[in-house]
Design a protein around this motif. Structure first.
Motif, PDB file in Angstrom:
ATOM      1  N   ARG A  26      -9.726 -16.510   8.364  1.00  0.00           N
ATOM      2  CA  ARG A  26      -8.890 -17.269   9.104  1.00  0.00           C
ATOM      3  C   ARG A  26      -8.018 -16.351   9.978  1.00  0.00           C
ATOM      4  NH1 ARG A  26      -8.580 -22.819   7.790  1.00  0.00           N
ATOM      5  NH2 ARG A  26      -6.244 -23.079   8.594  1.00  0.00           N
ATOM      6  N   TYR A  27      -7.610 -15.293   9.524  1.00  0.00           N
ATOM      7  CA  TYR A  27      -6.633 -14.329   9.937  1.00  0.00           C
ATOM      8  C   TYR A  27      -6.907 -12.809  10.385  1.00  0.00           C
ATOM      9  CZ  TYR A  27      -3.721 -18.372   8.309  1.00  0.00           C
ATOM     10  OH  TYR A  27      -3.345 -19.562   8.133  1.00  0.00           O
ATOM     11  N   ASN A  28      -6.186 -12.192  11.159  1.00  0.00           N
ATOM     12  CA  ASN A  28      -6.369 -10.951  11.477  1.00  0.00           C
ATOM     13  C   ASN A  28      -6.554 -10.026  10.100  1.00  0.00           C
ATOM     14  OD1 ASN A  28      -6.595  -8.222  12.382  1.00  0.00           O
ATOM     15  ND2 ASN A  28      -5.005  -8.809  14.163  1.00  0.00           N
ATOM     16  N   ARG A  29      -7.720  -9.487  10.090  1.00  0.00           N
ATOM     17  CA  ARG A  29      -8.062  -8.686   8.899  1.00  0.00           C
ATOM     18  C   ARG A  29      -7.528  -7.443   8.646  1.00  0.00           C
ATOM     19  NH1 ARG A  29     -14.635 -10.131   9.543  1.00  0.00           N
ATOM     20  NH2 ARG A  29     -14.361 -12.034   8.576  1.00  0.00           N
ATOM     21  N   PHE A  30      -7.263  -6.756   9.789  1.00  0.00           N
ATOM     22  CA  PHE A  30      -6.277  -5.551   9.818  1.00  0.00           C
ATOM     23  C   PHE A  30      -4.944  -5.599   9.486  1.00  0.00           C
ATOM     24  CE2 PHE A  30      -3.599  -2.904  12.081  1.00  0.00           C
ATOM     25  CZ  PHE A  30      -3.735  -1.515  11.632  1.00  0.00           C
ATOM     26  N   ARG A  31      -4.527  -7.014   9.732  1.00  0.00           N
ATOM     27  CA  ARG A  31      -3.033  -7.134   9.462  1.00  0.00           C
ATOM     28  C   ARG A  31      -3.035  -7.427   7.811  1.00  0.00           C
ATOM     29  NH1 ARG A  31       0.641  -6.926  13.232  1.00  0.00           N
ATOM     30  NH2 ARG A  31      -0.080  -7.080  15.293  1.00  0.00           N
ATOM     31  N   VAL A  32      -3.923  -8.383   7.529  1.00  0.00           N
ATOM     32  CA  VAL A  32      -3.948  -8.673   6.154  1.00  0.00           C
ATOM     33  C   VAL A  32      -4.051  -7.560   5.066  1.00  0.00           C
ATOM     34  CG1 VAL A  32      -5.427  -9.762   4.390  1.00  0.00           C
ATOM     35  CG2 VAL A  32      -4.981 -10.898   6.572  1.00  0.00           C
ATOM     36  N   LEU A  33      -4.919  -6.313   5.311  1.00  0.00           N
ATOM     37  CA  LEU A  33      -5.320  -5.060   4.834  1.00  0.00           C
ATOM     38  C   LEU A  33      -3.823  -4.584   5.046  1.00  0.00           C
ATOM     39  CD1 LEU A  33      -7.104  -3.622   3.374  1.00  0.00           C
ATOM     40  CD2 LEU A  33      -8.002  -2.503   5.654  1.00  0.00           C
ATOM     41  N   LEU A  34      -3.257  -4.277   5.853  1.00  0.00           N
ATOM     42  CA  LEU A  34      -2.084  -3.634   6.195  1.00  0.00           C
ATOM     43  C   LEU A  34      -0.899  -4.192   5.342  1.00  0.00           C
ATOM     44  CD1 LEU A  34      -0.567  -1.083   7.748  1.00  0.00           C
ATOM     45  CD2 LEU A  34       0.171  -2.947   9.496  1.00  0.00           C
ATOM     46  N   THR A  35      -0.912  -5.632   5.148  1.00  0.00           N
ATOM     47  CA  THR A  35       0.126  -6.196   4.321  1.00  0.00           C
ATOM     48  C   THR A  35      -0.038  -5.901   2.644  1.00  0.00           C
ATOM     49  OG1 THR A  35       0.472  -7.991   6.032  1.00  0.00           O
ATOM     50  CG2 THR A  35       0.881  -8.391   3.399  1.00  0.00           C
ATOM     51  N   THR A  36      -1.390  -5.934   2.542  1.00  0.00           N
ATOM     52  CA  THR A  36      -1.818  -5.700   0.923  1.00  0.00           C
ATOM     53  C   THR A  36      -1.603  -4.236   0.539  1.00  0.00           C
ATOM     54  OG1 THR A  36      -3.926  -5.302   1.594  1.00  0.00           O
ATOM     55  CG2 THR A  36      -3.733  -7.481   1.353  1.00  0.00           C
ATOM     56  N   GLN A  37      -1.661  -3.262   1.618  1.00  0.00           N
ATOM     57  CA  GLN A  37      -1.380  -1.930   1.295  1.00  0.00           C
ATOM     58  C   GLN A  37       0.208  -1.737   0.901  1.00  0.00           C
ATOM     59  OE1 GLN A  37      -3.855   0.502   0.341  1.00  0.00           O
ATOM     60  NE2 GLN A  37      -4.987  -1.655   0.370  1.00  0.00           N
ATOM     61  N   VAL A  38       0.910  -2.235   1.899  1.00  0.00           N
ATOM     62  CA  VAL A  38       2.388  -2.284   1.610  1.00  0.00           C
ATOM     63  C   VAL A  38       2.880  -2.852   0.240  1.00  0.00           C
ATOM     64  CG1 VAL A  38       4.662  -2.975   2.446  1.00  0.00           C
ATOM     65  CG2 VAL A  38       2.807  -2.246   4.000  1.00  0.00           C
ATOM     66  N   ALA A  39       2.129  -4.056  -0.212  1.00  0.00           N
ATOM     67  CA  ALA A  39       2.625  -4.668  -1.269  1.00  0.00           C
ATOM     68  C   ALA A  39       2.081  -3.963  -2.489  1.00  0.00           C
ATOM     69  CB  ALA A  39       1.798  -6.030  -1.401  1.00  0.00           C
ATOM     70  N   SER A  40       0.977  -3.135  -2.295  1.00  0.00           N
ATOM     71  CA  SER A  40       0.517  -2.222  -3.350  1.00  0.00           C
ATOM     72  C   SER A  40       1.462  -1.131  -3.788  1.00  0.00           C
ATOM     73  CB  SER A  40      -0.874  -1.670  -3.140  1.00  0.00           C
ATOM     74  OG  SER A  40      -2.112  -2.562  -3.120  1.00  0.00           O
ATOM     75  N   MET A  41       1.774  -0.288  -2.553  1.00  0.00           N
ATOM     76  CA  MET A  41       2.770   0.531  -2.551  1.00  0.00           C
ATOM     77  C   MET A  41       3.997   0.061  -3.337  1.00  0.00           C
ATOM     78  SD  MET A  41       4.554   2.932   0.310  1.00  0.00           S
ATOM     79  CE  MET A  41       5.434   1.657   1.002  1.00  0.00           C
ATOM     80  N   ILE A  42       4.598  -1.135  -3.187  1.00  0.00           N
ATOM     81  CA  ILE A  42       5.625  -1.469  -3.870  1.00  0.00           C
ATOM     82  C   ILE A  42       5.388  -1.723  -5.444  1.00  0.00           C
ATOM     83  CG2 ILE A  42       7.199  -3.666  -3.987  1.00  0.00           C
ATOM     84  CD1 ILE A  42       6.899  -4.061  -1.054  1.00  0.00           C
ATOM     85  N   GLN A  43       4.417  -2.364  -5.776  1.00  0.00           N
ATOM     86  CA  GLN A  43       3.997  -2.514  -7.032  1.00  0.00           C
ATOM     87  C   GLN A  43       3.827  -1.164  -7.783  1.00  0.00           C
ATOM     88  OE1 GLN A  43       0.755  -1.482  -8.535  1.00  0.00           O
ATOM     89  NE2 GLN A  43       0.956  -2.356 -10.561  1.00  0.00           N
ATOM     90  N   ALA A  44       3.192   0.016  -7.201  1.00  0.00           N
ATOM     91  CA  ALA A  44       3.149   1.071  -7.687  1.00  0.00           C
ATOM     92  C   ALA A  44       4.722   1.737  -7.888  1.00  0.00           C
ATOM     93  CB  ALA A  44       2.190   2.258  -6.915  1.00  0.00           C
ATOM     94  N   THR A  45       5.386   1.860  -6.897  1.00  0.00           N
ATOM     95  CA  THR A  45       6.861   2.027  -7.067  1.00  0.00           C
ATOM     96  C   THR A  45       7.568   1.585  -7.988  1.00  0.00           C
ATOM     97  OG1 THR A  45       6.680   2.251  -4.648  1.00  0.00           O
ATOM     98  CG2 THR A  45       9.090   2.351  -5.712  1.00  0.00           C
ATOM     99  N   LEU A  46       7.382   0.290  -8.556  1.00  0.00           N
ATOM    100  CA  LEU A  46       8.033  -0.343  -9.539  1.00  0.00           C
ATOM    101  C   LEU A  46       7.425   0.055 -10.815  1.00  0.00           C
ATOM    102  CD1 LEU A  46       8.020  -4.241  -8.153  1.00  0.00           C
ATOM    103  CD2 LEU A  46       9.936  -2.893  -8.340  1.00  0.00           C
TER     104      LEU A  46
END
Length: 389
Positions: free
Chosen positions: A44-64
């Motif tokens: 339904r949405y822009n796959r590139f933006r979805v992927l960019l969002t998940t990678q930022v979220a993954s970085m936050i998880q790894a940092t925590l």
């Protein structure tokens, strides 16, 4: 590196193979629960933006996770909770990332090779990462291992931002999310070739792929090793998988991927059976490399068969079912393997997983045989219609 470090930290704290299975469950079962939603989001949405969002979220998880371990005041349940968070992120990451590969390839005849090269990159990291993790765990500590993973996401996000993809064209969606989910499920039901691949991957993920949860036991208790031993064994699995990916990437257009999948399923099972009761460390590394070679095909060939046959408008949703079979069955299998290993022992459990792979390989052979008979019957009928008696 993070996967290796989490497994080692959990096993060092608990000395329980069941807890290793529970860790796998925590990190992957959320992907099972949310992957269908992730597939709809990908379509339904822009796959590139979805992927960019998940990678930022993954970085936050790894940092925590790094902050938690550096604090030196953490419990097993806290690591499990962060593993659950990563599982939710991956549910949206995998459908978008895999579907984006299709959009990056101009000549779709090159898609199988592109997917195999993508997989070789992933497996090269699996070859190098655990070995580095083992060294870092011993010399610098687990907190540093998690911190390095968090920092690595800066390179990932930077690479994504430098990509130049075709301009995204927004599509109108007249159906709601649940209607699109039903549409994707109906599409798989009426497409036997895709359905078979997903079912077989689900069986492999449930009964065979969770073998990796038992590797810390072999490193610590069978070979009397340290974190480096665990990292080396994991790296040799990666070496086999990387070799398998290069093998697939080198295949010419039109190669019989279903036959390759059948043969490599047998290779996977044979490698696990040979490794299961091996007490010689050098021989064990050879056998686990063979298992890694066969294992690679389960993921990459299945993905390629789906990507090359699925309708473009269904790609994200069908990949989400693929992700559900892969991520959803593994955590259940991890709990199953962890429980059985406490009952019959780790080595016999791994032997059973190898035998299960051989049986699944037999199901592949049966399917290929039936498809061959159908093709022969169709050819005969066509010939008789053109040349009536």
């Amino acid at each position: 590196m993070q996967k290796t470090a989490v497994s080692w930290v959990i096993y060092s704290l608990t000395h329980s193979t069941f807890m290793l299975g529970l860790t796998l469950f925590a990190s992957q079962f959320p992907s099972f629960l949310f992957s269908l939603m992730g597939g709809v989001v990908s379509d339904r949405y822009n796959r590139f933006r979805v992927l960019l969002t998940t990678q930022v979220a993954s970085m936050i998880q790894a940092t925590l996770l790094a902050i938690l371990v550096f604090s030196n005041h953490y419990e097993v349940w806290e690591i499990l909770c962060l593993s659950v968070l990563l599982g939710v992120i991956n549910a949206f990451d995998v459908p978008a990332r895999q579907a984006l590969v299709y959009e990056m390839v101009d000549d779709k005849n090159d898609l199988p090779n592109a997917l195999a090269l993508n997989s070789s990159m992933v497996n090269l990291s699996r070859l190098i990462g655990p070995a580095i993790a083992g060294i870092v765990l011993e010399t610098l500590g687990d907190g540093t291992c998690f911190l390095l993973n968090a920092i690595s996401f800066l390179a990932v996000i930077g690479s994504l931002l430098m990509m130049r993809l075709p301009k995204y064209v927004k599509k109108d969606h007249t159906k709601n999310v649940f209607a699109e989910l039903r549409e994707g499920f109906s599409y798989i039901k009426r497409t036997p070739s895709i359905r078979f691949v997903i079912v077989m991957l689900g069986l492999i993920s449930l009964l065979v792929l969770p073998f990796s949860t038992l590797i810390p036991y072999y490193a610590k208790d069978v070979f009397k090793g340290t974190a480096s031993t665990f990292g080396i064994i994991d790296s040799f699995i990666g070496l086999g998988a990387f070799s398998g990916a290069i093998f697939l990437a080198s295949q010419k257009t039109g190669a019989d991927l279903r036959k390759i999948l059948f043969i490599n399923t047998l290779v996977f099972g044979t490698g696990l059976i040979l490794f299961s009761h091996e007490s010689s460390y050098p021989l064990a590394l050879i056998f686990v490399t063979i298992a890694g070679f066969g294992m690679m095909s389960q993921i990459t060939v299945s993905n390629t068969l789906i990507q090359t046959t699925v309708a473009p408008n269904m790609r994200g949703r069908v990949i989400s079912f693929y992700a559900m079979a892969f991520f959803g069955m593994q955590p259940l299998g991890g709990l199953l393997v962890g429980s059985i290993s406490k009952w019959i022992g780790v080595t016999d459990t791994l032997l059973g997983e190898g035998i299960a792979a051989l049986l699944i390989g037999c199901l592949h052979w049966r399917y290929l045989h039936r498809e061959k008979l159908r093709a022969q019957q169709a050819t005969t009928m066509a010939y008789e219609e053109l040349h009536p008696a």
